[in-house]
Design a protein around this motif. Sequence first.
Motif, PDB file in Angstrom:
ATOM      1  N   LYS A 115      28.961  54.434  14.768  1.00 33.52           N
ATOM      2  CA  LYS A 115      28.390  53.373  15.596  1.00 33.52           C
ATOM      3  C   LYS A 115      27.757  53.910  16.882  1.00 33.52           C
ATOM      4  CE  LYS A 115      31.873  50.354  13.746  1.00 33.52           C
ATOM      5  NZ  LYS A 115      33.089  50.971  13.317  1.00 33.52           N
ATOM      6  N   SER A 121      31.651  42.888  19.646  1.00 28.49           N
ATOM      7  CA  SER A 121      30.213  42.691  19.843  1.00 28.49           C
ATOM      8  C   SER A 121      30.007  41.756  21.037  1.00 28.49           C
ATOM      9  CB  SER A 121      29.576  42.078  18.595  1.00 28.49           C
ATOM     10  OG  SER A 121      30.072  40.764  18.399  1.00 28.49           O
ATOM     11  N   THR A 158      34.317  48.748  19.323  1.00 30.46           N
ATOM     12  CA  THR A 158      33.902  48.592  17.933  1.00 30.46           C
ATOM     13  C   THR A 158      35.077  48.833  16.987  1.00 30.46           C
ATOM     14  OG1 THR A 158      33.162  50.895  17.915  1.00 30.46           O
ATOM     15  CG2 THR A 158      31.500  49.203  18.364  1.00 30.46           C
TER      16      THR A 158
END
Length: 140
Positions: A100, A20, A7
């Motif tokens: 995240k 992703s 990320t």
Amino acid sequence: MRIYLSTDKPEETNYSWANSLPMLDGLVLDSEATEIVCKNFISSFEYSDIASLLSVIYKKMRLGCVLTIIEKDIDILCDSFYVEEINTEIVNKILFNSQKRKSLFSISDVESKLPNGIQATHKHYEKGNCSFVLKCKRVS
């Protein structure tokens, strides 16, 4: 093809970066990757999704591809806190420095969820930052 799956943007520019699964899918074909570094990516998914996530990564790996997984380890974190090597402030920095993060697990959790065809070749702990490094290879 060398892939950096995280990320966070990679420090090294020798890798193609994906942050992703859709980006990974558009970047590399099935069985095309020769090396994948997966840093703090698995923990951005729910714990219950780890096995299916590893299967998706496995499909991108060419035979002989090396997969390096670097993540925080819940066992090391709890142990370090219990023996008072780290305090609550440090635990919070480790856990929530990245907004995240959706899950925590141990190296053995990840190993147990590796798809058939991936073999662990090396593992070690980085106690100072409560992390593990697991190197694997696609063997079939």
